[in-house]
Design a protein around this motif. Structure first.
Motif, PDB file in Angstrom:
ATOM      1  N   LYS A 102       0.852  -1.186   0.000  1.00 29.94           N
ATOM      2  CA  LYS A 102       0.000   0.000   0.000  1.00 29.94           C
ATOM      3  C   LYS A 102       0.894   1.243   0.000  1.00 29.94           C
ATOM      4  O   LYS A 102       1.782   1.384   0.837  1.00 29.94           O
ATOM      5  N   LEU A 103       0.626   2.162  -0.922  1.00 29.07           N
ATOM      6  CA  LEU A 103       1.439   3.365  -1.051  1.00 29.07           C
ATOM      7  C   LEU A 103       1.066   4.387   0.008  1.00 29.07           C
ATOM      8  O   LEU A 103      -0.110   4.767   0.139  1.00 29.07           O
ATOM      9  N   ILE A 104       2.063   4.869   0.750  1.00 26.64           N
ATOM     10  CA  ILE A 104       1.819   5.839   1.814  1.00 26.64           C
ATOM     11  C   ILE A 104       2.049   7.269   1.284  1.00 26.64           C
ATOM     12  O   ILE A 104       1.162   8.114   1.335  1.00 26.64           O
ATOM     13  N   TYR A 105       3.251   7.529   0.813  1.00 28.26           N
ATOM     14  CA  TYR A 105       3.632   8.805   0.235  1.00 28.26           C
ATOM     15  C   TYR A 105       4.609   8.547  -0.906  1.00 28.26           C
ATOM     16  O   TYR A 105       5.263   7.518  -0.944  1.00 28.26           O
ATOM     17  N   TYR A 106       4.721   9.540  -1.800  1.00 30.09           N
ATOM     18  CA  TYR A 106       5.713   9.446  -2.846  1.00 30.09           C
ATOM     19  C   TYR A 106       6.272  10.834  -3.148  1.00 30.09           C
ATOM     20  O   TYR A 106       5.723  11.852  -2.710  1.00 30.09           O
ATOM     21  N   SER A 107       7.367  10.840  -3.880  1.00 25.78           N
ATOM     22  CA  SER A 107       8.030  12.096  -4.223  1.00 25.78           C
ATOM     23  C   SER A 107       8.590  12.009  -5.631  1.00 25.78           C
ATOM     24  O   SER A 107       9.163  10.986  -6.014  1.00 25.78           O
ATOM     25  N   VAL A 108       8.425  13.074  -6.403  1.00 29.86           N
ATOM     26  CA  VAL A 108       8.936  13.078  -7.771  1.00 29.86           C
ATOM     27  C   VAL A 108      10.249  13.843  -7.878  1.00 29.86           C
ATOM     28  O   VAL A 108      10.819  13.943  -8.967  1.00 29.86           O
ATOM     29  N   GLY A 109      10.708  14.371  -6.765  1.00 29.76           N
ATOM     30  CA  GLY A 109      11.979  15.074  -6.769  1.00 29.76           C
ATOM     31  C   GLY A 109      12.137  15.856  -5.478  1.00 29.76           C
ATOM     32  O   GLY A 109      11.188  15.983  -4.695  1.00 29.76           O
ATOM     33  N   ALA A 110      13.327  16.384  -5.261  1.00 30.40           N
ATOM     34  CA  ALA A 110      13.597  17.143  -4.041  1.00 30.40           C
ATOM     35  C   ALA A 110      12.603  18.290  -3.904  1.00 30.40           C
ATOM     36  O   ALA A 110      12.350  19.028  -4.859  1.00 30.40           O
ATOM     37  N   GLY A 111      12.015  18.394  -2.711  1.00 29.13           N
ATOM     38  CA  GLY A 111      11.072  19.462  -2.427  1.00 29.13           C
ATOM     39  C   GLY A 111       9.637  19.182  -2.819  1.00 29.13           C
ATOM     40  O   GLY A 111       8.746  19.987  -2.545  1.00 29.13           O
ATOM     41  N   ILE A 112       9.377  18.025  -3.442  1.00 29.87           N
ATOM     42  CA  ILE A 112       8.024  17.697  -3.927  1.00 29.87           C
ATOM     43  C   ILE A 112       7.592  16.356  -3.358  1.00 29.87           C
ATOM     44  O   ILE A 112       8.243  15.335  -3.580  1.00 29.87           O
ATOM     45  N   THR A 113       6.469  16.385  -2.606  1.00 31.23           N
ATOM     46  CA  THR A 113       5.925  15.142  -2.066  1.00 31.23           C
ATOM     47  C   THR A 113       4.418  15.137  -2.254  1.00 31.23           C
ATOM     48  O   THR A 113       3.791  16.197  -2.406  1.00 31.23           O
ATOM     49  N   ASP A 114       3.826  13.942  -2.224  1.00 28.40           N
ATOM     50  CA  ASP A 114       2.371  13.847  -2.361  1.00 28.40           C
ATOM     51  C   ASP A 114       1.878  12.590  -1.666  1.00 28.40           C
ATOM     52  O   ASP A 114       2.639  11.638  -1.458  1.00 28.40           O
ATOM     53  N   LYS A 115       0.581  12.626  -1.305  1.00 26.21           N
ATOM     54  CA  LYS A 115      -0.018  11.516  -0.583  1.00 26.21           C
ATOM     55  C   LYS A 115      -0.317  10.356  -1.512  1.00 26.21           C
ATOM     56  O   LYS A 115      -0.679  10.540  -2.675  1.00 26.21           O
ATOM     57  N   GLY A 116      -0.201   9.156  -0.929  1.00 28.30           N
ATOM     58  CA  GLY A 116      -0.602   7.956  -1.624  1.00 28.30           C
ATOM     59  C   GLY A 116      -1.953   7.478  -1.132  1.00 28.30           C
ATOM     60  O   GLY A 116      -2.813   8.277  -0.752  1.00 28.30           O
ATOM     61  N   GLU A 117      -2.113   6.168  -1.099  1.00 27.69           N
ATOM     62  CA  GLU A 117      -3.392   5.567  -0.746  1.00 27.69           C
ATOM     63  C   GLU A 117      -3.695   5.626   0.752  1.00 27.69           C
ATOM     64  O   GLU A 117      -4.851   5.770   1.154  1.00 27.69           O
ATOM     65  N   VAL A 118      -2.654   5.517   1.612  1.00 27.08           N
ATOM     66  CA  VAL A 118      -2.865   5.413   3.063  1.00 27.08           C
ATOM     67  C   VAL A 118      -1.955   6.376   3.820  1.00 27.08           C
ATOM     68  O   VAL A 118      -1.095   5.957   4.597  1.00 27.08           O
ATOM     69  N   PRO A 119      -2.112   7.711   3.676  1.00 28.92           N
ATOM     70  CA  PRO A 119      -1.165   8.666   4.275  1.00 28.92           C
ATOM     71  C   PRO A 119      -1.431   9.033   5.734  1.00 28.92           C
ATOM     72  O   PRO A 119      -0.552   9.611   6.386  1.00 28.92           O
ATOM     73  N   ASN A 120      -2.618   8.716   6.255  1.00 26.52           N
ATOM     74  CA  ASN A 120      -2.981   9.189   7.591  1.00 26.52           C
ATOM     75  C   ASN A 120      -2.053   8.640   8.661  1.00 26.52           C
ATOM     76  O   ASN A 120      -1.815   7.435   8.745  1.00 26.52           O
ATOM     77  N   GLY A 121      -1.541   9.551   9.508  1.00 24.79           N
ATOM     78  CA  GLY A 121      -0.642   9.164  10.586  1.00 24.79           C
ATOM     79  C   GLY A 121       0.825   9.233  10.215  1.00 24.79           C
ATOM     80  O   GLY A 121       1.681   8.933  11.055  1.00 24.79           O
ATOM     81  N   TYR A 122       1.115   9.648   8.977  1.00 23.79           N
ATOM     82  CA  TYR A 122       2.498   9.708   8.490  1.00 23.79           C
ATOM     83  C   TYR A 122       2.784  11.079   7.884  1.00 23.79           C
ATOM     84  O   TYR A 122       1.877  11.774   7.445  1.00 23.79           O
ATOM     85  N   ASN A 123       4.074  11.419   7.855  1.00 26.94           N
ATOM     86  CA  ASN A 123       4.534  12.602   7.152  1.00 26.94           C
ATOM     87  C   ASN A 123       5.873  12.315   6.503  1.00 26.94           C
ATOM     88  O   ASN A 123       6.625  11.445   6.979  1.00 26.94           O
ATOM     89  N   VAL A 124       6.182  13.029   5.427  1.00 25.11           N
ATOM     90  CA  VAL A 124       7.450  12.852   4.740  1.00 25.11           C
ATOM     91  C   VAL A 124       8.044  14.210   4.401  1.00 25.11           C
ATOM     92  O   VAL A 124       7.376  15.240   4.464  1.00 25.11           O
ATOM     93  N   SER A 125       9.326  14.163   4.054  1.00 23.29           N
ATOM     94  CA  SER A 125      10.011  15.327   3.529  1.00 23.29           C
ATOM     95  C   SER A 125      11.020  14.840   2.504  1.00 23.29           C
ATOM     96  O   SER A 125      11.444  13.687   2.535  1.00 23.29           O
ATOM     97  N   ARG A 126      11.417  15.713   1.597  1.00 22.72           N
ATOM     98  CA  ARG A 126      12.408  15.354   0.573  1.00 22.72           C
ATOM     99  C   ARG A 126      13.276  16.591   0.336  1.00 22.72           C
ATOM    100  O   ARG A 126      13.060  17.365  -0.572  1.00 22.72           O
ATOM    101  N   SER A 127      14.278  16.746   1.179  1.00 21.23           N
ATOM    102  CA  SER A 127      15.154  17.916   1.068  1.00 21.23           C
ATOM    103  C   SER A 127      16.299  17.679   0.097  1.00 21.23           C
ATOM    104  O   SER A 127      16.881  18.641  -0.427  1.00 21.23           O
ATOM    105  N   THR A 128      16.629  16.415  -0.158  1.00 18.54           N
ATOM    106  CA  THR A 128      17.683  16.078  -1.116  1.00 18.54           C
ATOM    107  C   THR A 128      17.189  14.980  -2.043  1.00 18.54           C
ATOM    108  O   THR A 128      16.188  14.315  -1.754  1.00 18.54           O
ATOM    109  N   THR A 129      17.876  14.758  -3.143  1.00 25.78           N
ATOM    110  CA  THR A 129      17.514  13.666  -4.049  1.00 25.78           C
ATOM    111  C   THR A 129      17.689  12.317  -3.381  1.00 25.78           C
ATOM    112  O   THR A 129      16.933  11.390  -3.621  1.00 25.78           O
ATOM    113  N   GLU A 130      18.704  12.204  -2.496  1.00 24.51           N
ATOM    114  CA  GLU A 130      19.067  10.899  -1.944  1.00 24.51           C
ATOM    115  C   GLU A 130      18.158  10.418  -0.818  1.00 24.51           C
ATOM    116  O   GLU A 130      17.968   9.228  -0.634  1.00 24.51           O
ATOM    117  N   ASP A 131      17.623  11.347  -0.014  1.00 24.03           N
ATOM    118  CA  ASP A 131      16.966  10.965   1.232  1.00 24.03           C
ATOM    119  C   ASP A 131      15.464  11.217   1.205  1.00 24.03           C
ATOM    120  O   ASP A 131      15.001  12.259   0.729  1.00 24.03           O
TER     121      ASP A 131
END
Lengths: 112, 110
Positions: A44-73
């Motif tokens: 089940k997809l929680i969150y995804y990111s298409v590049g540094a600084g860009i994130t979006d919710k997946g199917e089951v995002p509640n209770g989670y958070n993400v960040s993408r400050s670099t390409t690697e992490d």
């Protein structure tokens, strides 16, 4: 190349505690994903990111958070752990030209 | 809504007994269909990508085929080391996000 690495491998949390699951990739992939896998339920997809600084919710995002400050992490944050978040968490990355995903070894999380 | 259904849920084979796993899908414009292998306690490992009906890919004892509605993963003369869960995923046209099936758990007995 290490590929996709995840830490920790295992973790036990008490209800209400917080933690961050770490994910790093060394393939210079733009796309990164967080999944949870429960027995018999597939990925089940929680969150995804298409590049540094860009994130979006997946199917089951509640209770989670993400960040993408670099390409690697691409860390995944659980703020107030609940028993329903007991699961195995996988991070994956994907290149812009090839469509297949490369997965990390997973983090097995138990919330009691 | 994109859907991926894998069958059977579980399959037990004797070593050398060939069989097939099925992945049926409904998607608006297939961009790619993927097969992954997942060993217990590990992350999925990429096996094949198929892009269009009629395409086939092979790797050792595994052969993946694709039609407009389904894909098959044929396992020829399996060995115990082929035991794993096999996952199928599809990407719809215009999306880079795959939809995964629930997987088929394969056990090959010596």
């Amino acid at each position: 190349n290490a590929g996709v690495t995840q830490t920790p491998k295992f973790r036990i949390l008490k209800i209400g505690q917080s933690m961050t699951l770490q994910c790093t990739q060394d393939m210079n992939h733009n796309y990164m994903y967080w999944y949870r896998q429960d027995p018999g339920m597939g990925l089940k997809l929680i969150y995804y990111s298409v590049g540094a600084g860009i994130t979006d919710k997946g199917e089951v995002p509640n209770g989670y958070n993400v960040s993408r400050s670099t390409t690697e992490d691409f860390p995944l944050r659980l703020e107030l752990a609940a028993p329903s978040q007991t699961s195995v968490y996988f991070c994956a990355s994907q290149g812009a030209r090839s469509n297949e995903q490369y997965f990390g070894p997973g983090t097995r999380l138990t919330v009691t | 809504e994109d859907q991926v259904t894998q069958s059977p849920e579980a399959l037990r084979l004797q070593e050398g007994e060939s069989s097939s796993l099925n992945c049926s899908y409904t998607v608006s414009g297939l961009r790619g269909l993927f097969w992954y292998r997942q060993d217990p306690g590990k992350g999925p490992e990429f096996l094949f990508t198929l892009y269009s009906a009629g395409e086939e890919k092979e790797k050792e004892r595994l052969k993946a085929t694709l039609t407009k509605k389904e894909s098959f993963l044929h396992i020829t003369a399996p060995k115990p080391e082929d035991s794993a869960t096999y996952l199928c995923a599809v990407q719809a046209g215009g999306s880079y996000i795959p939809t995964f099936g629930r997987g088929t758990s394969l056990i090959v007995h010596p």
